[in-house]
Scaffold this active site. Structure first.
Site, mmCIF file in Angstrom:
data_model
loop_
_atom_site.group_PDB
_atom_site.id
_atom_site.type_symbol
_atom_site.label_atom_id
_atom_site.label_comp_id
_atom_site.label_asym_id
_atom_site.label_seq_id
_atom_site.Cartn_x
_atom_site.Cartn_y
_atom_site.Cartn_z
ATOM 1 N N GLY A 22 -1.048 -9.741 -1.237
ATOM 2 C CA GLY A 22 -0.133 -9.287 -2.278
ATOM 3 C C GLY A 22 0.104 -7.802 -2.246
ATOM 4 N N ALA A 23 0.256 -7.243 -1.048
ATOM 5 C CA ALA A 23 0.269 -5.790 -0.892
ATOM 6 C C ALA A 23 1.660 -5.184 -0.844
ATOM 7 C CB ALA A 23 -0.498 -5.402 0.371
ATOM 8 N N ASN A 24 2.694 -5.941 -1.158
ATOM 9 C CA ASN A 24 4.035 -5.374 -1.105
ATOM 10 C C ASN A 24 4.452 -4.723 -2.426
ATOM 11 O OD1 ASN A 24 4.200 -8.374 -1.828
ATOM 12 N ND2 ASN A 24 6.196 -7.644 -2.519
ATOM 13 N N THR A 25 3.660 -4.898 -3.475
ATOM 14 C CA THR A 25 4.026 -4.332 -4.764
ATOM 15 C C THR A 25 2.775 -4.101 -5.611
ATOM 16 O OG1 THR A 25 5.481 -4.641 -6.701
ATOM 17 C CG2 THR A 25 4.298 -6.564 -5.911
ATOM 18 N N GLY A 26 2.931 -3.309 -6.670
ATOM 19 C CA GLY A 26 1.882 -3.155 -7.669
ATOM 20 C C GLY A 26 0.549 -2.668 -7.156
ATOM 21 N N GLY A 28 -1.692 -4.126 -5.255
ATOM 22 C CA GLY A 28 -1.926 -4.356 -3.835
ATOM 23 C C GLY A 28 -1.279 -3.286 -2.980
ATOM 24 N N SER A 146 -9.879 -9.998 -13.743
ATOM 25 C CA SER A 146 -9.113 -9.476 -14.868
ATOM 26 C C SER A 146 -9.955 -9.570 -16.137
ATOM 27 C CB SER A 146 -7.826 -10.303 -15.038
ATOM 28 O OG SER A 146 -7.220 -10.069 -16.288
ATOM 29 N N TYR A 172 -4.986 -19.173 -16.959
ATOM 30 C CA TYR A 172 -5.202 -17.871 -16.323
ATOM 31 C C TYR A 172 -6.654 -17.447 -16.479
ATOM 32 C CZ TYR A 172 -4.570 -12.916 -15.167
ATOM 33 O OH TYR A 172 -4.665 -11.674 -14.591
#
Length: 322
Positions: A22-26, A28, A146, A172
């Site tokens: 998940g490293a393309n945003t936020g 990550g 989280s 969640y």
């Protein structure tokens, strides 16, 4: 222990290889960017390759992209095979990607979306890549949880996939609690090998796209309040980066923001909920996860225990004993 650990504190990462999901945003993206800037060879493991390539282009250093869809075990296996063919070692596996408060839906394998993506997908990926890590001294599996692991959170073995009823918040909470239980049980199994450790982290409240699936009643407060009471993604990524790079970090530790309520602040060792340390539940979850994913870890299984093996030092550091 210092409460002012920053990006500048990250040690030289030259010679280390990291895979960040998940490293393309936020979070990550910030995690991968920082590791690359400090010299690591970084692989962005992302569902959308085009967005991954765009993210890589904004980073400095040796950064490449690998397709990975955590909602599909076939994709997880394909990604792991591709990574094994191109990498001869792996120092850091950062299980960062996740979804939050999604409407009721399932992965391609029929798992509830949050449990399947956040926990089972990363469980399978870790098991399939672990052989690249075990020979590497100082290698680490870092899994992002989280504060949501405390909210209506339990492992519902009688209905793991929420087929009888569904609550976005409770689902969640189950998934994020599972992330921690996976970390603690993995550390116990890794202890005999003495090379790789498992560490967990959480970002507090950070301004990211994670809440985009939340219903409007929740999404609006999360979207508007996060910048006011929380912190930017670069700060939110610090607990993960400390777990991944601090030479003093120990297996089984959990890092989060050091401010009041762990909402924001510089990273420090924090504690998770009492439920997360229930060893019998950890071990049952592990067995169920192996059964559901078909992935078996090649690490020593510790003797069964019924009580927590988490211990606390005088300095407030929590570790998980084998």
């Amino acid at each position: 222990m210092s409460h002012t650990w920053t990006m500048a504190t990250i040690p030289d990462q030259r010679g280390r290889v990291a895979v960040v999901t998940g490293a393309n945003t936020g979070l990550g993206y910030e995690t991968a960017r920082a590791l690359a800037e400090r010299g690591a060879t970084v692989v962005l493991a992302v569902r959308n390759v085009e967005k991954g390539e765009q993210a890589a282009a904004r980073m400095t250093g040796d950064v490449t992209v690998q397709a990975l869809d955590l909602t599909s075990l076939d994709s997880v296996r394909s990604a792991a095979a591709a990574l094994r063919s191109r990498l001869d070692r792996l120092d850091l596996l950062i299980n960062n990607a996740g979804v939050m408060y999604t409407p009721k839906q399932t992965t391609s394998d029929g798992f509830e979306m949050q449990f399947g993506t956040n926990h089972l997908g990363h469980f399978a990926l870790t098991g399939l890549l672990l052989d690249l890590m075990l020979p590497v001294p100082g290698s680490r599996v870092v899994t992002v949880s989280s504060t949501g692991h405390r909210i209506r959170a339990a492992i519902h073995f009688d209905d793991l996939q929420w087929e009888r009823s569904y609550s976005r918040v409770a689902a969640y909470g189950q998934a994020k609690l599972a992330n921690l239980m996976f970390t603690y049980e993995l550390q116990r199994r890794l202890a005999a090998h003495g090379t790789t450790v498992a560490v967990a982290a959480h970002p507090g409240i950070s301004s990211t796209e994670l809440a985009r699936h939340a219903p409007a009643l929740l999404r609006l407060p999360l979207t508007w309040l996060a910048p006011l009471v929380g912190q930017a993604p670069a700060m939110g990524a610090l607990p993960t980066l400390r777990a991944a790079t601090d030479p003093a970090a120990l297996g089984g530790q959990y890092y989060g923001p050091g401010g009041r309520g762990e909402v924001k602040g510089h990273p420090r060792i924090v504690t998770s909920s009492p439920d997360s340390y229930e060893v019998a539940v950890q071990q049952r979850l592990w067995a169920v996860s192996e059964d559901l994913t078909g992935v078996t870890f090649r690490v020593v299984q510790p003797e069964p225990r019924t009580r927590s093996t988490a211990s606390i030092t005088p300095g407030g550091q929590y570790t998980v004993n084998p």
